[in-house]
Design a protein around this motif. Structure first.
Motif, short mmCIF file in Angstrom:
data_model
loop_
_atom_site.label_atom_id
_atom_site.label_comp_id
_atom_site.label_asym_id
_atom_site.label_seq_id
_atom_site.Cartn_x
_atom_site.Cartn_y
_atom_site.Cartn_z
N GLY A 156 0.76 -1.25 0.00
CA GLY A 156 0.00 0.00 0.00
C GLY A 156 0.79 1.30 0.00
N ASN A 157 2.08 1.25 -0.23
CA ASN A 157 2.89 2.47 -0.12
C ASN A 157 3.59 2.87 -1.42
OD1 ASN A 157 4.48 0.02 0.38
ND2 ASN A 157 6.19 1.41 0.63
N ILE A 158 3.37 2.15 -2.49
CA ILE A 158 4.13 2.38 -3.72
C ILE A 158 3.58 3.59 -4.48
CG2 ILE A 158 4.77 1.39 -5.96
CD1 ILE A 158 6.25 0.30 -3.46
N LYS A 159 4.50 4.49 -4.83
CA LYS A 159 4.15 5.70 -5.56
C LYS A 159 4.23 5.51 -7.07
CE LYS A 159 5.51 8.66 -1.81
NZ LYS A 159 6.63 9.23 -1.15
N ARG A 160 5.00 4.52 -7.52
CA ARG A 160 5.16 4.29 -8.96
C ARG A 160 5.64 2.87 -9.20
NH1 ARG A 160 2.95 6.76 -12.64
NH2 ARG A 160 3.21 8.59 -11.36
N PHE A 161 5.09 2.22 -10.21
CA PHE A 161 5.49 0.87 -10.61
C PHE A 161 5.84 0.90 -12.09
CE2 PHE A 161 3.93 -3.46 -12.13
CZ PHE A 161 5.10 -4.12 -11.78
N LEU A 162 7.01 0.36 -12.42
CA LEU A 162 7.44 0.22 -13.81
C LEU A 162 7.54 -1.27 -14.09
CD1 LEU A 162 8.98 2.94 -12.64
CD2 LEU A 162 9.86 2.91 -14.95
N PRO A 163 6.54 -1.84 -14.78
CA PRO A 163 6.59 -3.27 -15.08
C PRO A 163 7.64 -3.58 -16.12
CG PRO A 163 4.73 -2.27 -16.17
CD PRO A 163 5.36 -1.19 -15.33
N SER A 164 7.97 -4.84 -16.24
CA SER A 164 8.94 -5.28 -17.23
C SER A 164 8.28 -5.27 -18.60
CB SER A 164 9.44 -6.68 -16.90
OG SER A 164 10.39 -7.08 -17.85
N GLU A 165 8.41 -4.15 -19.29
CA GLU A 165 7.81 -4.00 -20.62
C GLU A 165 8.83 -3.49 -21.61
OE1 GLU A 165 4.29 -2.26 -21.62
OE2 GLU A 165 3.11 -3.47 -20.28
N PHE A 166 10.10 -3.63 -21.31
CA PHE A 166 11.13 -3.08 -22.17
C PHE A 166 11.07 -3.80 -23.51
CE2 PHE A 166 12.27 -3.21 -17.73
CZ PHE A 166 12.27 -1.86 -17.46
N GLY A 167 10.80 -3.09 -24.53
CA GLY A 167 10.63 -3.67 -25.85
C GLY A 167 9.47 -2.99 -26.54
N MET A 168 8.75 -3.73 -27.32
CA MET A 168 7.61 -3.18 -28.06
C MET A 168 6.44 -2.93 -27.13
SD MET A 168 8.84 -3.01 -31.07
CE MET A 168 7.46 -2.68 -32.13
N ASP A 169 5.65 -1.92 -27.44
CA ASP A 169 4.44 -1.60 -26.68
C ASP A 169 3.39 -2.67 -27.00
OD1 ASP A 169 2.12 -0.61 -25.59
OD2 ASP A 169 2.30 1.37 -26.50
N PRO A 170 3.02 -3.51 -26.02
CA PRO A 170 2.10 -4.61 -26.32
C PRO A 170 0.72 -4.15 -26.77
CG PRO A 170 2.43 -4.44 -23.96
CD PRO A 170 3.41 -3.51 -24.61
N SER A 171 0.31 -2.94 -26.39
CA SER A 171 -1.01 -2.47 -26.79
C SER A 171 -1.07 -2.14 -28.29
CB SER A 171 -1.41 -1.24 -25.98
OG SER A 171 -0.59 -0.13 -26.29
N ARG A 172 0.09 -2.04 -28.91
CA ARG A 172 0.16 -1.75 -30.35
C ARG A 172 0.53 -2.98 -31.16
NH1 ARG A 172 3.25 3.64 -31.43
NH2 ARG A 172 1.84 3.58 -33.19
N MET A 173 0.55 -4.15 -30.51
CA MET A 173 1.03 -5.35 -31.19
C MET A 173 -0.06 -6.40 -31.37
SD MET A 173 4.02 -4.49 -31.93
CE MET A 173 4.52 -6.04 -32.63
N GLY A 174 -1.29 -5.97 -31.56
CA GLY A 174 -2.39 -6.90 -31.78
C GLY A 174 -2.23 -7.75 -33.03
N HIS A 175 -1.39 -7.31 -33.95
CA HIS A 175 -1.16 -8.04 -35.20
C HIS A 175 0.02 -9.01 -35.12
CE1 HIS A 175 1.66 -4.73 -35.14
NE2 HIS A 175 2.39 -5.39 -36.02
N ALA A 176 0.68 -9.07 -33.98
CA ALA A 176 1.90 -9.87 -33.86
C ALA A 176 1.61 -11.36 -34.06
CB ALA A 176 2.55 -9.66 -32.50
N LEU A 177 2.59 -12.03 -34.62
CA LEU A 177 2.50 -13.47 -34.83
C LEU A 177 3.31 -14.19 -33.76
CD1 LEU A 177 3.14 -13.44 -38.67
CD2 LEU A 177 0.94 -13.62 -37.51
N GLU A 178 3.08 -15.48 -33.61
CA GLU A 178 3.90 -16.28 -32.71
C GLU A 178 5.32 -16.34 -33.26
OE1 GLU A 178 3.12 -17.18 -29.84
OE2 GLU A 178 0.97 -16.95 -29.90
N PRO A 179 6.31 -16.42 -32.40
CA PRO A 179 6.25 -16.65 -30.96
C PRO A 179 6.09 -15.37 -30.13
CG PRO A 179 8.53 -16.73 -31.68
CD PRO A 179 7.69 -16.51 -32.91
N GLY A 180 6.18 -14.20 -30.75
CA GLY A 180 6.05 -12.95 -30.00
C GLY A 180 4.67 -12.71 -29.43
N ARG A 181 3.64 -13.18 -30.08
CA ARG A 181 2.25 -12.97 -29.66
C ARG A 181 2.04 -13.38 -28.20
NH1 ARG A 181 -0.84 -9.92 -30.93
NH2 ARG A 181 -1.12 -9.65 -28.76
N ASP A 182 2.61 -14.50 -27.80
CA ASP A 182 2.45 -14.99 -26.43
C ASP A 182 2.97 -13.99 -25.41
OD1 ASP A 182 1.83 -17.11 -24.48
OD2 ASP A 182 4.00 -17.22 -24.25
N ALA A 183 4.14 -13.42 -25.65
CA ALA A 183 4.72 -12.45 -24.72
C ALA A 183 3.87 -11.18 -24.65
CB ALA A 183 6.16 -12.11 -25.13
#
Length: 149
Positions: free
Chosen positions: A59-86
């Motif tokens: 309950g004390n965290i001011k900011r969280f940076l998830p492990s998303e280094f790479g392509m923006d997944p919200s823009r990768m709806g067209h991706a093919l496997e094996p990247g699609r899974d990630a």
């Protein structure tokens, strides 16, 4: 690298994904959580859900940076496997964070000069360019594009 961080004034705090209470204990000692878990094995990405639960409990965290280094997944709806899974797993993590109202920052480098350039985008294998075979991913519908002016 860890010694260098300590020499620069960083305080290293241990926590383990296999010990939930150690995660909560570690999270309670910080203001910002930067997750750098590897996405090379996309199953690792879902371990962040445990970290999100620990962040909620602390309950004390001011900011969280998830492990998303790479392509923006919200823009990768067209991706093919094996990247699609990630990308799908990264979106599950995003949904968990956003549903819980945790302040979040995404870092998207679009894979430039990191993981993909050194090995010609070969998703399995070494980090150096292959000498005998290169796999080209896609369905063949894109012939080329440029944004050069």
């Amino acid at each position: 690298m860890l010694i260098d961080f300590k020499q620069q004034g960083a305080h290293l705090i241990e926590g383990s994904f296999s010990d939930y209470q150690s995660l909560v204990h570690a999270v309670k000692q910080v203001d910002v959580v930067l997750c750098t878990i590897s996405g090379t094995d996309s199953n690792n990405l879902l371990l962040q859900l445990k970290l999100i639960d620990a962040i909620k409990e602390a309950g004390n965290i001011k900011r969280f940076l998830p492990s998303e280094f790479g392509m923006d997944p919200s823009r990768m709806g067209h991706a093919l496997e094996p990247g699609r899974d990630a990308f799908d797993k990264k979106m599950l993590v995003r949904k968990a964070v956003e549903d819980d109202g945790i302040p979040i920052t995404y870092v998207s480098t679009n894979c430039f000069a990191g993981y993909f350039v050194g090995n010609l985008s070969q998703l399995k294998g070494s980090f150096i360019p292959p000498r005998d075979k290169v796999c080209l991913y896609g369905d063949g519908s894109v012939k080329g594009t440029t944004n050069c002016k």
